[in-house]
Design a protein around this motif. Sequence first.
Motif, short mmCIF file in Angstrom:
data_model
loop_
_atom_site.label_atom_id
_atom_site.label_comp_id
_atom_site.label_asym_id
_atom_site.label_seq_id
_atom_site.Cartn_x
_atom_site.Cartn_y
_atom_site.Cartn_z
N VAL A 123 48.84 67.30 22.15
CA VAL A 123 48.73 68.00 23.42
C VAL A 123 47.95 67.08 24.34
N GLY A 124 48.53 66.80 25.50
CA GLY A 124 47.87 65.98 26.51
C GLY A 124 47.39 66.84 27.65
N LEU A 125 46.18 66.54 28.15
CA LEU A 125 45.56 67.32 29.22
C LEU A 125 45.02 66.40 30.30
N LEU A 159 46.56 66.29 17.33
CA LEU A 159 45.58 65.63 18.16
C LEU A 159 45.68 66.14 19.60
N ILE A 160 44.55 66.19 20.28
CA ILE A 160 44.51 66.50 21.71
C ILE A 160 43.95 65.27 22.42
N GLY A 161 44.61 64.87 23.49
CA GLY A 161 44.11 63.79 24.35
C GLY A 161 43.76 64.39 25.70
N ALA A 207 34.61 67.25 31.18
CA ALA A 207 35.35 68.30 30.48
C ALA A 207 35.04 68.05 29.01
N ALA A 208 33.99 68.65 28.53
CA ALA A 208 33.44 68.36 27.21
C ALA A 208 34.49 68.47 26.11
N SER A 209 34.85 67.31 25.56
CA SER A 209 35.85 67.30 24.49
C SER A 209 35.35 68.03 23.24
N ILE A 227 40.36 63.66 21.64
CA ILE A 227 39.92 62.35 22.12
C ILE A 227 39.74 62.46 23.62
N GLY A 228 38.57 62.05 24.10
CA GLY A 228 38.26 62.07 25.52
C GLY A 228 37.74 60.72 25.97
N ASP A 229 37.17 60.69 27.16
CA ASP A 229 36.63 59.44 27.73
C ASP A 229 37.67 58.34 27.77
#
Length: 155
Positions: free
Chosen positions: A4-6, A93-95, A118-120, A132-134
């Motif tokens: 899922v991509g955000l 996974l979420i990106g 947007a606190a992962s 996964i963020g940043d």
Amino acid sequence: MRIVGLMSGTSADAIDAVVVDMGTAVDRDFKILHGTTFQFDRPLQQRIHNVADVSESRIDEVCRLNRELGILFAEAVIGVMQEARLSLDTVDLIGCSGQTIWHDVHPTGEVNATLQIAASTEITHRTGITTIGDLRTADVAAGGHGAPLTAYVDW
């Protein structure tokens, strides 16, 4: 692999969410299963714009928004999966690129600093899915301009 991509753009008007099944790095094949947009209300949009304005920004509000946006991004994951009629436990996974509130580019084109919120950890906690963020920060650290995902899709 199902991802899922955000993301939310600089207009700070919404979260865009997409569910994709990825191919391999060799075949670069992927299939979009579902995508949707979750609109921000005007007060939230204004708060985001305020923290992105150096004359208005306050660290306490940046911190509050970081958590609130993490919660909203988690809700977007749940929402896009419900709309797609897919179970959360099928996501690998979420990106999340988060909400950019500062992107400082030197006149030479070099990126001096960038900050997305947007606190992962909120997303991971609320969905149970590794997030996964940043993404922009990592790309800048590697000498890029902060848009690693666009390059992959263009490729």
